[in-house]
Design an enzyme around this catalytic site. Structure first.
Site, short mmCIF file in Angstrom:
data_model
loop_
_atom_site.label_atom_id
_atom_site.label_comp_id
_atom_site.label_asym_id
_atom_site.label_seq_id
_atom_site.Cartn_x
_atom_site.Cartn_y
_atom_site.Cartn_z
N GLU A 1 -5.16 -5.09 10.68
CA GLU A 1 -4.11 -4.09 10.88
C GLU A 1 -4.36 -3.35 12.20
OE1 GLU A 1 -2.21 -2.78 6.96
OE2 GLU A 1 -4.07 -1.68 7.14
N GLU B 1 -6.71 4.52 8.05
CA GLU B 1 -6.54 5.96 7.79
C GLU B 1 -7.82 6.54 7.18
OE1 GLU B 1 -2.89 5.52 5.61
OE2 GLU B 1 -1.92 4.92 7.47
N GLY C 1 2.74 2.12 10.75
CA GLY C 1 3.67 3.22 10.60
C GLY C 1 4.42 3.58 11.88
N ASN D 1 0.87 -1.18 0.00
CA ASN D 1 0.00 0.00 0.00
C ASN D 1 0.90 1.23 0.00
OD1 ASN D 1 -1.82 2.03 0.52
ND2 ASN D 1 -2.27 1.38 2.62
N LYS E 1 0.08 4.27 -0.30
CA LYS E 1 -0.57 5.45 0.30
C LYS E 1 -0.34 6.67 -0.62
CE LYS E 1 -0.07 3.25 4.74
NZ LYS E 1 0.01 3.35 6.20
N SER F 1 3.66 -2.35 10.32
CA SER F 1 5.12 -2.44 10.50
C SER F 1 5.70 -3.80 10.11
CB SER F 1 5.52 -2.05 11.93
OG SER F 1 5.15 -0.70 12.18
N HIS G 1 -9.37 0.95 5.09
CA HIS G 1 -8.07 1.15 5.73
C HIS G 1 -8.27 2.09 6.93
CE1 HIS G 1 -4.03 2.49 6.57
NE2 HIS G 1 -3.63 1.38 5.99
#
Ligand code: PGA
Length: 254
Positions: free
Chosen positions: A170, A100, A176, A9, A11, A216, A98
Site C-alpha cells: 500500500e 496508519e 485515501g 478495511n 478503519k 484508492s 497498516h
C-alpha cells in the site's frame, strides 16, 4: 493458482447497526453475483467482530479479520486486544502494520514481527502491510523501504509460517487520496516483493503467497490492477464502505 483476496478495511467507520447492514448486503450480493473463486474479507472495528463474524458464516466466500492486535496473548495491557481474543471472535485474518498504525502508533518493523508471531500463534493469518511515502518514492528509496519492511517483519518466519501470510503493498501516497499507483508501478513493486520471497524461501513457496494492492482501489481500476501477474487482489478502504462499490471491486478479482 493463487486464490485472490479482496479485503475491506473499514478503519474507524460504521456504527454497529451500519456494520451489520453492510455485512448483510455484501453477503447477499456476493452470493447472488460472484461465481469466481475469490475470498472476501471484512475488517470492521474490534467491538463488532463477534457479531459480524457470525453473520459472515452464512457465506462460504466471506470471512472476517481484525485491524490490529497486541503482541501478547493476555495480561495487564489496558485497552489492548490480543490475537487470541480476535481468533475467539471468529476471525480468519488480522492486519499488521497498516501505514496508519506505523504513522500514528509508532509501530516499527520489530514490533510488527512480534505481532505477526502472535497472529500466527493463534491460528490467524496475518495480512502484513508495507509501502513507501511519497517523499521516499521521490527520493528513489521505495525499494529499500519496502525491502526492509518485508524482511524485518516477516523473514524470521519458517517456510510453514510464511505460507500462512498475506502481504499488502500500500503506497502511503495512494491511501485515501484518490491517486492510485499506475498498474505498472504496482506490478513492479509486487514483482520486487515476490522476488524477495523467492530469494529467501524459494520459488515454490513464493509462488503461493498472495500479495494484495491497496491505495484508492475503485471499481473502475480493480480489474486492471488485479489482472497483473503478481497482484492477487486488494486491500480496500474508502470503497469498501459501500456494498455496491465493494462487490464491484470483488468482481474485478474474478
Ligand atoms: P483507500 O485505503 O482504499 O481508502 O485508499 C486503503 C487502505 O488504507 O487499506
Amino acid at each position: 493458482m493463487r486464490t485472490k483476496i479482496v479485503a475491506g478495511n473499514w478503519k474507524m467507520n460504521k456504527n454497529f447497526h451500519e456494520g451489520l447492514e453492510l455485512t448483510s448486503e455484501i453477503n447477499g450480493m456476493v452470493n447472488d453475483e460472484i461465481n469466481g473463486n475469490v475470498e472476501v474479507v471484512l475488517i470492521p472495528t474490534f467491538i463488532h467482530l463477534n457479531a459480524i463474524s457470525q453473520l459472515t458464516q452464512a457465506s462460504s466466500k466471506v470471512s472476517t479479520g481484525a485491524q490490529n492486535c497486541h503482541t501478547e496473548t493476555s495480561g495487564a495491557y489496558t485497552g489492548e486486544i490480543s490475537a487470541a481474543m480476535i481468533a475467539a471472535a471468529g476471525c480468519k485474518y488480522c492486519l499488521a502494520g497498516h501505514s496508519e498504525r506505523r504513522l500514528y502508533n509508532n509501530e516499527t518493523n520489530a514490533i510488527l514481527a512480534k505481532k505477526v508471531d502472535a497472529i500466527l500463534a493463534n491460528n490467524l493469518m496475518p495480512i502484513y502491510c508495507c509501502g513507501e511515502t511519497l517523499e521516499e518514492r521521490n527520493a528513489g528509496k521505495h525499494f529499500d523501504i519496502i525491502g526492509s519492511q518485508v524482511k524485518e517483519g516477516l523473514f524470521h518466519l519458517s517456510n510453514e509460517q510464511i505460507l500462512k501470510c498475506v502481504i499488502a503493498y500500500e503506497p502511503v501516497w495512494a491511501i485515501g487520496t484518490g491517486v492510485t499507483a499506475s498498474t505498472a508501478q504496482a506490478q513492479e513493486v509486487h514483482a520486487f516483493i515476490r522476488n524477495l520471497l523467492v530469494e529467501k524461501y524459494g520459488n515454490d513457496i513464493a509462488s503461493q503467497i498472495r500479495i494484495l494492492y491497496g491505495g484508492s482501489v475503485k471499481p473502475d481500476n480493480a480489474t486492471e490492477l488485479f489482472s497483473q501477474p503478481d497482484i492477487d487482489g486488494g486491500l480496500v478502504g474508502g470503497a469498501a464502505l459501500q456494498s455496491r462499490s465493494f462487490v464491484d471491486i470483488v468482481k474485478g478479482a474474478c
